[in-house]
Design a protein around this motif. Structure first.
Motif, mmCIF file in Angstrom:
data_model
loop_
_atom_site.group_PDB
_atom_site.id
_atom_site.type_symbol
_atom_site.label_atom_id
_atom_site.label_comp_id
_atom_site.label_asym_id
_atom_site.label_seq_id
_atom_site.Cartn_x
_atom_site.Cartn_y
_atom_site.Cartn_z
ATOM 1 N N THR A 408 6.072 -1.541 -3.909
ATOM 2 C CA THR A 408 5.481 -0.260 -4.301
ATOM 3 C C THR A 408 4.263 -0.520 -5.179
ATOM 4 O O THR A 408 4.162 -1.548 -5.839
ATOM 5 N N GLY A 409 3.347 0.436 -5.174
ATOM 6 C CA GLY A 409 2.207 0.360 -6.068
ATOM 7 C C GLY A 409 1.119 -0.604 -5.663
ATOM 8 O O GLY A 409 0.160 -0.817 -6.411
ATOM 9 N N GLU A 410 1.221 -1.213 -4.491
ATOM 10 C CA GLU A 410 0.226 -2.193 -4.063
ATOM 11 C C GLU A 410 -0.899 -1.557 -3.240
ATOM 12 O O GLU A 410 -2.010 -2.057 -3.220
ATOM 13 N N GLY A 411 -0.587 -0.469 -2.545
ATOM 14 C CA GLY A 411 -1.582 0.157 -1.682
ATOM 15 C C GLY A 411 -1.927 1.559 -2.156
ATOM 16 O O GLY A 411 -1.178 2.507 -1.921
ATOM 17 N N ARG A 412 -3.074 1.711 -2.798
ATOM 18 C CA ARG A 412 -3.445 3.002 -3.366
ATOM 19 C C ARG A 412 -3.744 4.040 -2.289
ATOM 20 O O ARG A 412 -3.683 5.242 -2.544
ATOM 21 N N LYS A 413 -4.087 3.601 -1.074
ATOM 22 C CA LYS A 413 -4.415 4.536 -0.002
ATOM 23 C C LYS A 413 -3.277 4.665 1.015
ATOM 24 O O LYS A 413 -3.469 5.243 2.088
ATOM 25 N N ASP A 414 -2.107 4.156 0.701
ATOM 26 C CA ASP A 414 -1.028 4.135 1.687
ATOM 27 C C ASP A 414 -0.639 5.529 2.166
ATOM 28 O O ASP A 414 -0.358 5.736 3.348
ATOM 29 N N SER A 415 -0.606 6.506 1.263
ATOM 30 C CA SER A 415 -0.190 7.846 1.677
ATOM 31 C C SER A 415 -1.197 8.452 2.657
ATOM 32 O O SER A 415 -0.811 9.163 3.585
ATOM 33 N N ALA A 416 -2.479 8.145 2.468
ATOM 34 C CA ALA A 416 -3.505 8.692 3.362
ATOM 35 C C ALA A 416 -3.530 7.969 4.698
ATOM 36 O O ALA A 416 -3.783 8.587 5.743
ATOM 37 N N THR A 417 -3.254 6.671 4.691
ATOM 38 C CA THR A 417 -3.332 5.877 5.921
ATOM 39 C C THR A 417 -1.990 5.770 6.637
ATOM 40 O O THR A 417 -1.918 5.218 7.720
ATOM 41 N N ARG A 418 -0.924 6.300 6.012
ATOM 42 C CA ARG A 418 0.448 6.187 6.539
ATOM 43 C C ARG A 418 0.856 4.716 6.682
ATOM 44 O O ARG A 418 1.602 4.349 7.590
ATOM 45 N N ARG A 419 0.345 3.903 5.807
ATOM 46 C CA ARG A 419 0.745 2.500 5.765
ATOM 47 C C ARG A 419 1.691 2.255 4.601
ATOM 48 O O ARG A 419 1.809 3.071 3.684
ATOM 49 N N MET A 420 2.339 1.110 4.647
ATOM 50 C CA MET A 420 3.096 0.597 3.517
ATOM 51 C C MET A 420 2.477 -0.745 3.144
ATOM 52 O O MET A 420 1.636 -1.278 3.887
ATOM 53 N N SER A 421 2.881 -1.293 2.023
ATOM 54 C CA SER A 421 2.269 -2.534 1.554
ATOM 55 C C SER A 421 3.313 -3.496 1.021
ATOM 56 O O SER A 421 4.439 -3.108 0.686
ATOM 57 N N GLY A 422 2.929 -4.755 0.950
ATOM 58 C CA GLY A 422 3.809 -5.772 0.392
ATOM 59 C C GLY A 422 3.096 -7.105 0.346
ATOM 60 O O GLY A 422 1.900 -7.203 0.670
ATOM 61 N N PHE A 432 0.478 -2.491 6.082
ATOM 62 C CA PHE A 432 0.960 -2.441 7.466
ATOM 63 C C PHE A 432 1.419 -1.034 7.828
ATOM 64 O O PHE A 432 1.846 -0.248 6.965
ATOM 65 N N ALA A 433 1.316 -0.729 9.110
ATOM 66 C CA ALA A 433 1.817 0.533 9.657
ATOM 67 C C ALA A 433 3.226 0.286 10.184
ATOM 68 O O ALA A 433 3.400 -0.478 11.133
ATOM 69 N N PRO A 434 4.242 0.904 9.595
ATOM 70 C CA PRO A 434 5.623 0.608 10.022
ATOM 71 C C PRO A 434 5.961 1.134 11.407
ATOM 72 O O PRO A 434 6.880 0.636 12.047
ATOM 73 N N GLY A 435 5.241 2.143 11.912
ATOM 74 C CA GLY A 435 5.530 2.673 13.246
ATOM 75 C C GLY A 435 6.530 3.813 13.196
ATOM 76 O O GLY A 435 7.265 3.990 12.223
ATOM 77 N N GLU A 436 6.580 4.580 14.250
ATOM 78 C CA GLU A 436 7.433 5.763 14.279
ATOM 79 C C GLU A 436 8.911 5.410 14.243
ATOM 80 O O GLU A 436 9.717 6.131 13.659
ATOM 81 N N ASP A 437 9.303 4.320 14.893
ATOM 82 C CA ASP A 437 10.721 3.956 14.928
ATOM 83 C C ASP A 437 11.279 3.745 13.531
ATOM 84 O O ASP A 437 12.470 3.973 13.284
ATOM 85 N N SER A 438 10.419 3.308 12.604
ATOM 86 C CA SER A 438 10.902 3.007 11.258
ATOM 87 C C SER A 438 11.210 4.266 10.467
ATOM 88 O O SER A 438 11.801 4.197 9.392
ATOM 89 N N GLU A 439 10.827 5.439 10.975
ATOM 90 C CA GLU A 439 11.077 6.677 10.270
ATOM 91 C C GLU A 439 12.394 7.320 10.701
ATOM 92 O O GLU A 439 12.799 8.335 10.146
ATOM 93 N N VAL A 440 13.068 6.731 11.685
ATOM 94 C CA VAL A 440 14.352 7.258 12.137
ATOM 95 C C VAL A 440 15.382 7.060 11.033
ATOM 96 O O VAL A 440 15.420 6.020 10.368
#
Length: 525
Positions: A408-422, A432-440
């Motif tokens: 958490t806290g690594e990607g300041r634009k993650d909410s806008a880009t729908r990405r996560m970070s690590g 990275f973009a986790p993809g739709e399957d990861s939201e199930v």
């Protein structure tokens, strides 16, 4: 009107507060990883004493500044922040302000003279005293200043409120025996004090038992570990031993010193699977003349030899560094030597600093202090070179699969880009973009989980993977993050003063049982 206690009688006085209402705290941290870890200990101490972390830091009953004396204008920043808090302190008589850390160790009584509304000043050697000092200041209605000259309680024996469910700091030593002319840390943190290996391993094991996957070993000069108890091979042995702790999947350390970096440490890194292929090795300057003036006990050839040996044993190691530009007396030839070493070293990342005098250090009174314009121009050239090298290295990773510990806290634009970070195992930041399957439901990617992604783009300071997940492993750390739990600290209260009503004791238990009964403290997690 003063607040009322349980009896309904008003509590008067400058620091009045409802006796049985939990007080809230907020900690503002400046500086290095050691300060971040010290703040976790301060939070653990306060919560063990019955305080509760403030939902809104601006409304906290107690504000603690954990300061740094290394950064430029650190004192101006502190006094500016203290000045901004003065109106709140005036409006809320029960509010308290505490100042700790390296700047407190250095400035001591000066802080209260410049900001008389501060309640507590404590140094780097008595973090453990924070709750008691707050209580004394409240009782005496006067500022408490306590600065010790040597360590009384090793910080890692103290309770902690860990900020992360998946990664933890473990301090293996405090203080430093070096005499670098630009650094004030040894005079503020004291001589090196090493923890016993068994104590370090016990803390690593406790973190692993709580689901932590990644541990970073901390020390002002981490690879000189063992000097105090006479074992020059202690750090390499400790790396190997930590690598055997069940549950730990990633092990890092910071910061080493080139003088103490030996082949047995490189072998331990290469042969211990959980040790990450990452090394932060401070260069400071590529000029031997400047290194001598800095009292750095190595020269550029030795530094590059270490990097060659590391890369021979760990080919994919990402190596980062610290560099100071514009040290007193640095010539253009000296600076060119630094650029030459940077070209040869090919650092993945460099933390670059413009030299500025630090009061109390030998370098502050050296002749030939450089004009700001000269330092800035050299700094810009160094940044340009390092950005080019970092970008080349990151572009070379395009198409490669990497394992990422989601954070958490690594990607300041993650909410806008729908990405996560690590972070990848080599420490590089990955969006990275986790993809739709990861939201199930039941399959969501959470901080603390491990994913494998394919790098699609390399920027100078990060990598991007927008092609979805190659693999995803849900972890105990991810479970803990989802549940809102955090690893604990030392299982002792150290006789700290507490808030809240005492635990009820059975009528026939007697005085000895009452004395031994634990105190129920509101707000402790």
């Amino acid at each position: 009107m003063a607040p009322e206690g349980e009896t309904g009688a008003p509590i008067v006085g400058r620091t009045a507060y409802p006796r049985f209402v939990t007080r809230s705290y907020a900690i503002r941290t400046y500086g290095c990883q050691m300060n971040v870890h010290d703040s976790e200990r301060m939070a653990g101490l306060l919560e063990s004493a019955g305080y509760e972390r403030a939902a809104d830091p601006d409304d906290a009953d107690v504000v603690v500044f954990n300061t740094c004396a290394v950064r430029e204008n650190a004192d101006n920043k502190l006094y500016g922040n203290l000045g901004r808090l003065r109106p709140a302190k005036t409006a809320r008589p029960g509010m308290q302000i505490a100042v700790g850390g390296c700047l407190a160790q250095k400035d001591r009584d000066t802080i209260v003279k410049k900001a008389p509304w501060v309640d507590v000043v404590f140094g780097t050697h008595n973090v453990h005293a924070l709750p008691a000092l707050l209580e004394r200041a409240r009782h005496n209605e006067a500022a408490e200043v306590e600065i010790l000259e040597s360590l009384e309680v090793f910080p890692s024996t103290l309770p902690a409120r860990r900020e992360s469910a998946y990664a933890g700091w473990v301090s293996i030593s405090v203080g430093c025996n070096n005499t670098c002319t630009f650094c004030i840390v040894p005079s503020l943190r004291g001589k090196e004090k090493d923890r016993r290996p068994g104590d370090v391993l016990a803390e690593v094991s406790a973190l692993a038992a709580d689901g932590v996957l990644e541990v970073t070993l901390l020390g002002q000069n981490v690879n000189s570990y063992g000097a105090e108890f006479g074992d020059r091979g202690a750090f390499a042995k400790l790396l190997r031993a930590c690598g055997e702790v069940d549950g730990i999947e990633r092990l890092r350390f910071t910061s080493p010193h080139p003088r103490d970096f030996t082949s047995d440490v490189i072998a331990a890194m290469a042969e211990t699977p959980v040790v990450c292929p990452q090394l932060h090795m401070p260069l400071q300057s590529g000029s031997d003349a400047v290194l001598k003036a800095m009292r750095r006990s190595y020269r550029s050839a030795r530094f590059l030899t270490i990097l060659d040996e590391v890369r021979e044993s760990i080919p994919d190691a990402a190596i980062s560094t610290d560099i100071i530009v514009g040290f007193p007396g640095e010539t253009e030839e000296d600076f060119q030597a630094t650029l030459d070493v940077v070209r040869q070293a090919r650092f993945a990342q460099a933390f670059t600093f413009q030299y500025s005098p630090r009061p109390g250090t030998p370098a502050a009174s050296m002749p030939d202090q450089l004009p700001k314009a000269v330092v800035q121009e050299r700094y810009d050239r160094l940044i340009e070179l390092q950005e080019q090298i970092s970008w080349e290295q990151n572009r070379a990773l395009v198409g490669r699969e990497v394992e990422v510990l989601v954070s958490t806290g690594e990607g300041r634009k993650d909410s806008a880009t729908r990405r996560m970070s690590g972070r990848a195992r080599d420490g590089r930041l990955v969006h990275f973009a986790p993809g739709e399957d990861s939201e199930v439901a039941g399959n969501a990617v959470r901080p603390g989980d491990l994913v494998v992604v394919t790098i699609g783009y390399g920027a100078p300071h990060h990598l991007v993977a927008d092609g979805g997940l190659v693999a995803h492993r849900r972890t105990r750390a991810g479970d803990a993050y989802e549940a809102g739990t955090r690893p604990g600290g030392a299982p002792t209260g150290l006789g700290l003063p507490g808030f809240g009503a005492p635990a009820s004791v059975a009528a026939d238990a007697g005085c000895s049982a009452a004395a031994a009964a634990p105190v129920v403290m509101e707000g402790v997690r």
